[in-house]
Design a protein around this motif. Structure first.
Motif, short mmCIF file in Angstrom:
data_model
loop_
_atom_site.label_atom_id
_atom_site.label_comp_id
_atom_site.label_asym_id
_atom_site.label_seq_id
_atom_site.Cartn_x
_atom_site.Cartn_y
_atom_site.Cartn_z
N LYS A 136 0.83 -1.21 0.00
CA LYS A 136 0.00 0.00 0.00
C LYS A 136 0.87 1.25 0.00
O LYS A 136 0.55 2.23 -0.68
CB LYS A 136 -0.94 0.01 1.21
CG LYS A 136 -2.12 -0.90 1.07
CD LYS A 136 -3.01 -0.83 2.30
CE LYS A 136 -4.21 -1.74 2.18
NZ LYS A 136 -5.06 -1.70 3.39
N GLU A 178 -12.26 -11.88 -2.25
CA GLU A 178 -12.72 -10.53 -2.59
C GLU A 178 -13.64 -10.56 -3.81
O GLU A 178 -14.61 -9.81 -3.89
CB GLU A 178 -11.54 -9.59 -2.83
CG GLU A 178 -10.71 -9.32 -1.61
CD GLU A 178 -11.47 -8.66 -0.48
OE1 GLU A 178 -12.05 -7.58 -0.68
OE2 GLU A 178 -11.47 -9.23 0.64
N PHE A 232 -19.43 2.54 -1.22
CA PHE A 232 -18.61 2.31 -0.03
C PHE A 232 -18.20 0.85 0.17
O PHE A 232 -17.31 0.58 0.96
CB PHE A 232 -19.32 2.83 1.22
CG PHE A 232 -19.50 4.33 1.20
CD1 PHE A 232 -18.41 5.16 1.24
CD2 PHE A 232 -20.76 4.88 1.09
CE1 PHE A 232 -18.57 6.54 1.20
CE2 PHE A 232 -20.94 6.25 1.05
CZ PHE A 232 -19.83 7.09 1.10
N ASP A 233 -18.83 -0.08 -0.49
CA ASP A 233 -18.43 -1.48 -0.38
C ASP A 233 -17.61 -1.92 -1.59
O ASP A 233 -16.60 -2.60 -1.45
CB ASP A 233 -19.65 -2.40 -0.23
CG ASP A 233 -20.37 -2.22 1.09
OD1 ASP A 233 -19.78 -1.64 2.01
OD2 ASP A 233 -21.52 -2.66 1.20
N PRO A 241 -13.61 -0.33 -1.90
CA PRO A 241 -12.54 -0.96 -1.10
C PRO A 241 -12.27 -2.42 -1.50
O PRO A 241 -11.11 -2.85 -1.50
CB PRO A 241 -13.08 -0.91 0.33
CG PRO A 241 -14.13 0.13 0.33
CD PRO A 241 -14.68 0.18 -1.05
N ARG A 267 -10.15 -2.35 -4.56
CA ARG A 267 -8.76 -2.02 -4.23
C ARG A 267 -8.04 -3.22 -3.65
O ARG A 267 -6.87 -3.48 -3.99
CB ARG A 267 -8.73 -0.87 -3.22
CG ARG A 267 -8.96 0.47 -3.81
CD ARG A 267 -8.74 1.56 -2.79
NE ARG A 267 -9.21 2.82 -3.30
CZ ARG A 267 -9.96 3.68 -2.63
NH1 ARG A 267 -10.29 3.43 -1.39
NH2 ARG A 267 -10.35 4.80 -3.18
N ASN A 268 -8.71 -3.94 -2.74
CA ASN A 268 -8.09 -5.13 -2.14
C ASN A 268 -7.78 -6.17 -3.20
O ASN A 268 -6.73 -6.82 -3.15
CB ASN A 268 -9.00 -5.73 -1.07
CG ASN A 268 -9.01 -4.92 0.20
OD1 ASN A 268 -8.13 -4.10 0.43
ND2 ASN A 268 -10.01 -5.13 1.02
#
Length: 189
Positions: free
Chosen positions: A58, A98, A164-165, A168, A171-172
């Motif tokens: 990161k 993910e 909002f879900d 992220p 990104r993960n």
């Protein structure tokens, strides 16, 4: 500017890849202590190792990197390839998890969106029959306005879950994919 800061914090290869340098006392520091009997390929990584690696990637903010692992005690070159594979398998598994989360977020988004559309359609269909809103009983007013509010809340929740879900999780996924595809160098300290 960012490149200068990264060069102050990390060593780099000749082809400008940051080196994430990790020193382990022994090979067992790499894996979860509950996974001792499992083969290297299937072992879960130690949480501290995983967290350190993720935070380092990161920090690099998309800059290419290699992982350099040095083992102080009981190093055996035969374990190099199984360790590489274990790290790559671990992060491929996190990537897969993910991906499953994204499917759930998309399903939730469409469910809430359809619920919002249904509630709003019901509200507008029934509100046009009410010519004089002041003459209907209070409980009917509450129900009608409650359906209107619930429809708007469903729309709001659909879009917040997407924003909002989804972001992220996305990104993960990129982070885990980059780790699973990175070069890994292993050696004795």
């Amino acid at each position: 500017m960012q490149k200068d800061i990264l060069h102050d914090r990390y060593d780099f290869t000749e082809d400008d890849k940051a080196i994430i340098d990790i020193t382990l006392e022994s090979l067992s520091d790499l894996f979860n202590s509950f996974d001792r009997k499992t083969s290297f390929y299937k072992r879960e990584l130690d949480q501290d190792f995983e967290d350190y690696l993720i935070s380092s990637v990161k920090e690099l903010d998309g800059h290419s990197f290699v992982i350099k692992i040095e083992i102080e005690n009981n190093y055996d070159k035969i374990t190099d390839e199984p360790i590489r594979k274990a790290i790559k398998n671990h992060f491929r598994f996190l990537y897969w998890k993910e991906r499953k989360k994204i499917s759930k977020v998309i399903l939730k988004f469409f469910s809430l969106l359809l619920l919002g559309i249904a509630l709003m359609a019901f509200y507008y269909e029934h509100s046009k029959f009410i010519t004089n809103f002041n003459l209907i009983p209070m409980y009917s007013k509450i129900i009608i306005e409650g359906i209107n509010i619930a429809g708007w809340v469903a729309f709001w929740e659909a879009f917040t879950c997407l924003i909002f879900d989804f972001i992220p999780i996305s990104r993960n996924r990129k982070l885990y994919e980059s780790i699973s595809k990175s070069g890994i160098r292993i050696g004795k300290l």
